[in-house]
Design a protein around this motif. Structure first.
Motif, mmCIF file in Angstrom:
data_model
loop_
_atom_site.group_PDB
_atom_site.id
_atom_site.type_symbol
_atom_site.label_atom_id
_atom_site.label_comp_id
_atom_site.label_asym_id
_atom_site.label_seq_id
_atom_site.Cartn_x
_atom_site.Cartn_y
_atom_site.Cartn_z
ATOM 1 N N GLY A 70 1.773 9.759 9.186
ATOM 2 C CA GLY A 70 -0.026 9.388 10.084
ATOM 3 C C GLY A 70 -0.025 8.559 8.839
ATOM 4 O O GLY A 70 0.661 7.509 8.117
ATOM 5 N N LEU A 107 0.752 3.925 -2.977
ATOM 6 C CA LEU A 107 0.304 5.586 -2.131
ATOM 7 C C LEU A 107 1.309 6.560 -3.415
ATOM 8 O O LEU A 107 0.754 8.245 -3.518
ATOM 9 C CB LEU A 107 0.098 5.756 -0.917
ATOM 10 N N ARG A 108 2.781 6.041 -2.817
ATOM 11 C CA ARG A 108 3.296 6.542 -3.803
ATOM 12 C C ARG A 108 3.509 7.259 -4.455
ATOM 13 O O ARG A 108 3.685 7.862 -5.451
ATOM 14 C CB ARG A 108 5.259 6.306 -3.289
ATOM 15 N N ARG A 124 -3.355 -2.879 8.083
ATOM 16 C CA ARG A 124 -2.691 -1.221 9.301
ATOM 17 C C ARG A 124 -3.302 -1.432 10.249
ATOM 18 O O ARG A 124 -3.025 -0.603 11.313
ATOM 19 C CB ARG A 124 -2.348 0.132 8.566
ATOM 20 N N GLY A 182 2.179 -4.001 4.288
ATOM 21 C CA GLY A 182 2.180 -2.991 4.654
ATOM 22 C C GLY A 182 0.596 -3.009 5.566
ATOM 23 O O GLY A 182 -0.420 -1.530 5.623
ATOM 24 N N THR A 184 1.020 -0.865 -0.078
ATOM 25 C CA THR A 184 -0.004 -0.258 -0.029
ATOM 26 C C THR A 184 1.125 1.210 -0.179
ATOM 27 O O THR A 184 0.648 2.275 -0.197
ATOM 28 C CB THR A 184 -1.511 0.062 1.046
ATOM 29 N N GLY A 185 1.994 1.116 0.802
ATOM 30 C CA GLY A 185 3.012 2.222 0.946
ATOM 31 C C GLY A 185 3.487 2.337 -1.012
ATOM 32 O O GLY A 185 3.209 4.120 -1.119
ATOM 33 N N GLN A 229 -8.915 -2.444 8.268
ATOM 34 C CA GLN A 229 -8.171 -2.644 7.525
ATOM 35 C C GLN A 229 -7.977 -4.288 7.265
ATOM 36 O O GLN A 229 -8.499 -5.507 6.045
ATOM 37 C CB GLN A 229 -7.057 -2.427 7.451
ATOM 38 N N VAL A 271 -2.829 7.326 6.530
ATOM 39 C CA VAL A 271 -4.518 7.159 4.730
ATOM 40 C C VAL A 271 -5.456 6.941 5.393
ATOM 41 O O VAL A 271 -5.163 5.733 6.239
ATOM 42 C CB VAL A 271 -3.536 7.617 3.703
ATOM 43 N N ARG A 323 5.751 7.750 12.763
ATOM 44 C CA ARG A 323 5.215 5.801 12.012
ATOM 45 C C ARG A 323 5.795 5.102 12.837
ATOM 46 O O ARG A 323 4.489 4.571 13.176
ATOM 47 C CB ARG A 323 6.252 5.983 10.302
ATOM 48 N N ILE A 329 -7.343 3.219 1.237
ATOM 49 C CA ILE A 329 -6.587 2.031 0.807
ATOM 50 C C ILE A 329 -7.715 1.492 0.295
ATOM 51 O O ILE A 329 -7.471 0.815 -0.792
ATOM 52 C CB ILE A 329 -6.145 1.858 2.770
ATOM 53 N N ARG A 359 13.037 9.310 0.281
ATOM 54 C CA ARG A 359 11.688 9.162 0.973
ATOM 55 C C ARG A 359 11.478 10.583 1.852
ATOM 56 O O ARG A 359 11.902 10.680 2.625
ATOM 57 C CB ARG A 359 11.247 7.954 1.507
HETATM 58 P P1 AMP Z 1 5.236 1.740 3.728
HETATM 59 O O1 AMP Z 1 5.953 2.390 2.304
HETATM 60 O O2 AMP Z 1 4.682 0.914 3.584
HETATM 61 O O3 AMP Z 1 6.296 2.519 4.731
HETATM 62 O O4 AMP Z 1 4.330 3.603 4.085
HETATM 63 C C1 AMP Z 1 4.706 4.774 3.988
HETATM 64 C C2 AMP Z 1 2.870 6.102 4.157
HETATM 65 O O5 AMP Z 1 1.688 5.309 3.834
HETATM 66 C C3 AMP Z 1 2.590 5.400 5.781
HETATM 67 O O6 AMP Z 1 3.560 6.205 6.909
HETATM 68 C C4 AMP Z 1 1.380 5.575 5.637
HETATM 69 O O7 AMP Z 1 1.224 6.888 5.498
HETATM 70 C C5 AMP Z 1 1.024 5.074 4.351
HETATM 71 N N1 AMP Z 1 0.528 3.991 4.104
HETATM 72 C C6 AMP Z 1 0.551 2.276 3.527
HETATM 73 N N2 AMP Z 1 -0.218 1.976 3.738
HETATM 74 C C7 AMP Z 1 -0.829 2.363 4.829
HETATM 75 C C8 AMP Z 1 -2.270 1.441 4.660
HETATM 76 N N3 AMP Z 1 -2.677 -0.214 5.467
HETATM 77 N N4 AMP Z 1 -3.059 2.195 6.122
HETATM 78 C C9 AMP Z 1 -2.750 3.687 6.073
HETATM 79 N N5 AMP Z 1 -1.935 4.369 4.994
HETATM 80 C C10 AMP Z 1 -0.697 3.774 5.071
#
Ligand code: AMP
Length: 389
Positions: free
Chosen positions: A58, A36-37, A89, A86, A32-33, A93, A60, A145, A65, A134
């Protein structure tokens, strides 16, 4: 399908391990990270909505998601299975994931938590920050985080502990050792799910001998309720004595006994490639029980066979067996044989009908020689198995 979720704090090594796992097990990777990126980079509506939250470390919203995961899964209907990184979370979810799995008619096999202490996470993420580019890999955001992780994500583990699919790995070990640990867990999971066969057919159709030979060939655990019951009789257990009386009257054994025996069998089976069920489910009620047992142990039915033999031929075969050493107490007279065939007809037809609605039931002509029937079944299994993983 094999569906795995990798759990653990930021910096635990989930991304690194994922690279290996998706290659080895041909899984579709859902981070998911990363998703989102990507949305952020493309400046989509979702990306813009999530931007400030991600930058502050934080979580999201669950709505966002769901949308990104739905989109990804929908675009990859042919996947062999999914590796989630990820996600889930939050407690919500975990339910979302459950819903997604149901929609795909599958389930999560295992949630593996890679565990590292907080200070190690901080150290690793600061290190990664030097090259990752990042914006969230800086100390202030990292601390946030990790706080989000311990406040909102760690409680999710309870959900999976209760479900019985949680395992943990020490993430302080070298990368290669963590990989080996993950492989071991996944291999065990795969062996549970590889091949589960249900063998239908009338008494005398050859279903037992075929099932036993198949069990040997594919290293399956042969689950014959009849055989398990016989063993109870032989050992003269309490259950055995009750069963004996019922057999004399040509009656079926109560479901509680059968369920108990099957549950024990499944729980005590290790290192086989799956199960082959014969003589169960035998009644409409047992078919529901069977679905429940399979679901509970996260097993799927891979194949259902129905060996077809005309009634007269069945009678002939059973009558011949009656005068040999292999005779069973319930087949000791022609009268009893006819009674058993009639009983079978009454109860088995609705069961097969029910499974035909949800599965493809493969009909096998059982009048051929034993070897030919066996060969036909094997060919069918092997064509199916190629598509299994
Ligand atoms: P990660 O790459 O998994 O460390 O995710 C980077 C950022 O994306 C996190 O710090 C959150 O802000 C957001 N994020 C990733 N996955 C989730 C999720 N399943 N639920 C909520 N926020 C997420």
């Amino acid at each position: 399908m094999l569906n795995i979720a990798l759990f653990g704090p930021p910096g635990a090594g989930k991304g690194t391990q994922s690279e290996f796992l998706i290659k080895k097990y041909k899984l579709f990777y859902i981070s998911t990270g990363n998703l989102l990126r990507k949305e952020l980079k493309e400046e989509t509506k979702l990306g813009l909505e999530a931007k400030s939250i991600i930058e502050a470390g934080g979580l999201v919203s669950d709505e966002i998601i769901v949308q990104i995961i739905e989109k990804t899964i929908k675009n990859n209907p042919e996947a062999n299975g999914f590796l989630f990184d990820g996600f889930p979370r939050t407690y919500v979810q975990a339910y979302i994931l459950e819903g997604l799995m149901i929609k795909l008619d599958t389930s999560l096999n295992s949630l593996i938590s890679i565990e590292v202490p907080e200070e190690e996470s901080v150290k690793r993420l600061l290190d990664r920050g030097k090259t990752s580019g990042r914006s969230d890999d800086n100390e202030l955001v990292i601390r946030n985080r990790l706080k989000e992780y311990s406040d909102k994500t760690l409680p999710v583990l309870k959900y999976y502990k209760d479900k019985g699919i949680y395992t943990k790995i020490d993430g302080l070990k070298p990368i290669s050792e963590v990989t080996i640990g993950l492989e071991e867990i996944i291999e065990e999971e795969l062996s549970k799910n590889l091949l589960n066969i249900v063998m239908f057919g009338y008494p005398g159709s050859g279903r037992s001998s075929q099932a036993m030979k198949l069990a040997q060939k594919y290293n399956l655990e042969y689950v014959s309720t009849g055989k398990m019951l016989e063993e109870e009789i032989e050992k003269e257990t309490k259950i055995g004595k009750r069963i004996n009386a019922l057999y004399d009257e040509g009656k079926l054994v109560p479901d509680e006994i059968v369920v108990e025996l099957i549950e024990n069998k499944i729980a005590n089976t290790k290192h086989s490639n799956g199960f082959i069920f014969k003589g169960f489910p035998r009644t409409f009620v047992q078919s529901y029980i069977f679905d429940g047992i399979m679901k509970k142990h996260r097993l799927n039915i891979t194949k259902i066979f129905e060996i077809k033999v005309p009634t007269l031929e069945l009678l002939k075969r059973l009558d011949q067996r009656r005068v040999t050493d292999g005779t069973k107490p319930y087949d000791s007279t022609t009268e009893k044989i006819i009674q058993r065939l009639q009983q079978h007809e009454k109860v088995a037809v609705p069961v097969i009908k029910r499974y035909k609605k949800s599965h493809s039931v493969v009909k096998i002509d059982g009048t051929d020689t034993f070897d030919k029937v066996f060969e036909k079944i094997c060919t069918d299994i092997e064509t199916g198995v190629k598509n299994l993983r």
